[in-house]
Design a protein around this motif. Sequence first.
Motif, PDB file in Angstrom:
ATOM      1  N   ILE A  42      13.382  44.889  -0.361  1.00 22.53           N
ATOM      2  CA  ILE A  42      12.922  44.614   1.006  1.00 22.53           C
ATOM      3  C   ILE A  42      11.557  45.260   1.213  1.00 22.53           C
ATOM      4  O   ILE A  42      11.276  46.340   0.692  1.00 22.53           O
ATOM      5  N   ASP A  43      10.712  44.597   1.966  1.00 24.69           N
ATOM      6  CA  ASP A  43       9.384  45.134   2.263  1.00 24.69           C
ATOM      7  C   ASP A  43       9.509  46.190   3.363  1.00 24.69           C
ATOM      8  O   ASP A  43       9.309  45.923   4.549  1.00 24.69           O
ATOM      9  N   TRP A  44       9.827  47.406   2.938  1.00 29.62           N
ATOM     10  CA  TRP A  44      10.076  48.485   3.891  1.00 29.62           C
ATOM     11  C   TRP A  44       8.830  48.861   4.684  1.00 29.62           C
ATOM     12  O   TRP A  44       8.929  49.460   5.754  1.00 29.62           O
ATOM     13  N   SER A  49      10.544  50.621  13.024  1.00 30.89           N
ATOM     14  CA  SER A  49      11.332  51.592  13.794  1.00 30.89           C
ATOM     15  C   SER A  49      12.506  52.102  12.979  1.00 30.89           C
ATOM     16  O   SER A  49      12.990  51.431  12.061  1.00 30.89           O
ATOM     17  N   ILE A  50      12.959  53.287  13.326  1.00 33.47           N
ATOM     18  CA  ILE A  50      14.087  53.889  12.629  1.00 33.47           C
ATOM     19  C   ILE A  50      15.366  53.100  12.885  1.00 33.47           C
ATOM     20  O   ILE A  50      16.253  53.038  12.032  1.00 33.47           O
ATOM     21  N   GLY A  51      15.447  52.450  14.043  1.00 33.65           N
ATOM     22  CA  GLY A  51      16.627  51.647  14.354  1.00 33.65           C
ATOM     23  C   GLY A  51      16.769  50.466  13.415  1.00 33.65           C
ATOM     24  O   GLY A  51      17.876  50.161  12.934  1.00 33.65           O
ATOM     25  N   ARG A  54      17.779  51.754   9.961  1.00 28.91           N
ATOM     26  CA  ARG A  54      19.205  52.085   9.897  1.00 28.91           C
ATOM     27  C   ARG A  54      20.069  50.833   9.863  1.00 28.91           C
ATOM     28  O   ARG A  54      21.072  50.776   9.139  1.00 28.91           O
ATOM     29  N   ALA A  55      19.688  49.827  10.642  1.00 27.83           N
ATOM     30  CA  ALA A  55      20.468  48.591  10.694  1.00 27.83           C
ATOM     31  C   ALA A  55      20.524  47.910   9.334  1.00 27.83           C
ATOM     32  O   ALA A  55      21.585  47.449   8.893  1.00 27.83           O
ATOM     33  N   ILE A  56      19.398  47.860   8.644  1.00 29.17           N
ATOM     34  CA  ILE A  56      19.348  47.213   7.335  1.00 29.17           C
ATOM     35  C   ILE A  56      20.175  47.989   6.314  1.00 29.17           C
ATOM     36  O   ILE A  56      20.914  47.405   5.517  1.00 29.17           O
ATOM     37  N   ASN A  57      20.059  49.306   6.342  1.00 25.77           N
ATOM     38  CA  ASN A  57      20.822  50.126   5.395  1.00 25.77           C
ATOM     39  C   ASN A  57      22.327  50.058   5.655  1.00 25.77           C
ATOM     40  O   ASN A  57      23.127  50.049   4.725  1.00 25.77           O
ATOM     41  N   ALA A  58      22.706  50.016   6.918  1.00 26.68           N
ATOM     42  CA  ALA A  58      24.135  50.021   7.260  1.00 26.68           C
ATOM     43  C   ALA A  58      24.793  48.660   7.060  1.00 26.68           C
ATOM     44  O   ALA A  58      26.013  48.576   6.874  1.00 26.68           O
ATOM     45  N   ALA A  59      24.003  47.597   7.081  1.00 26.41           N
ATOM     46  CA  ALA A  59      24.564  46.244   7.053  1.00 26.41           C
ATOM     47  C   ALA A  59      25.378  45.967   5.795  1.00 26.41           C
ATOM     48  O   ALA A  59      26.414  45.300   5.855  1.00 26.41           O
ATOM     49  N   THR A 119      21.248  57.918   7.907  1.00 31.63           N
ATOM     50  CA  THR A 119      21.265  59.270   8.472  1.00 31.63           C
ATOM     51  C   THR A 119      19.879  59.909   8.510  1.00 31.63           C
ATOM     52  O   THR A 119      19.751  61.071   8.906  1.00 31.63           O
ATOM     53  N   ARG A 120      18.890  59.174   8.108  1.00 28.00           N
ATOM     54  CA  ARG A 120      17.517  59.706   8.131  1.00 28.00           C
ATOM     55  C   ARG A 120      17.143  60.163   9.545  1.00 28.00           C
ATOM     56  O   ARG A 120      17.332  59.433  10.517  1.00 28.00           O
ATOM     57  N   GLU A 121      16.657  61.377   9.650  1.00 27.35           N
ATOM     58  CA  GLU A 121      16.222  62.002  10.899  1.00 27.35           C
ATOM     59  C   GLU A 121      17.377  62.363  11.832  1.00 27.35           C
ATOM     60  O   GLU A 121      17.147  62.779  12.969  1.00 27.35           O
ATOM     61  N   LEU A 122      18.610  62.225  11.379  1.00 27.12           N
ATOM     62  CA  LEU A 122      19.743  62.661  12.187  1.00 27.12           C
ATOM     63  C   LEU A 122      20.023  64.135  11.901  1.00 27.12           C
ATOM     64  O   LEU A 122      20.106  64.547  10.747  1.00 27.12           O
TER      65      LEU A 122
END
Length: 203
Positions: A42-44, A49-51, A54-59, A119-122
């Motif tokens: 994925i073209d990170w 945004s962090i949201g 997170r959505a892409i990683n959690a999916a 969990t980045r920045e959590l």
Amino acid sequence: LVGIACMAWILVNVLHEIAGHAGMAALLGIPVKAVYTTAAIIDWDQVSSIGVYRAINAAGPLINLIGAAVGLILLNLRRQADSATRYFLWLFSIFNMVIVVMNLVSLGLMGAGDWVGFTRELEPASLWKAIFLGGGVIIAFFGYVLPLRMWMPDLRAKRWHQLLVTGIPVATLIVLQSLSLVGSPFLRSPSAADHWLACVFAY
């Protein structure tokens, strides 16, 4: 048995990478450069945004959790189905759980996997790692025991049959993951860590 195990493992990985990570990225307008069975490129740099990150990683793990639930529901509903169908549903549920647990536990033990991005920045980081590790252990217990109780026939008097129906999927998974490393052009990519992680847990 080998064919059913191959189909189940490949389908689970397709769900994770294509429908999960790549699908969420495309849905959010993030370019997907390539997808294969153990990673989505994925073209990170386009993630703003962090949201979204997170959505892409959690999916990926979340769609595997949904897949496992669907497999268990079908396994419960189709009690009169032929043995091959029920064996496939059992493996499909188990393999989905393997990926979910792999990612949850690896965060706490290896600092790798999809939930690292989530969990980045959590903060506090140690607390979040403990929560995910504990969640992985709980899901592992119920995610493996429940499918076994719903499908596994009583084979205590037939140890050879028990070894076949459980050992062949494990051997198949190891072979498939090993073959995925042979000549792979993606091992030098940023997602290579996830590729190796999948193989280590397969072994």
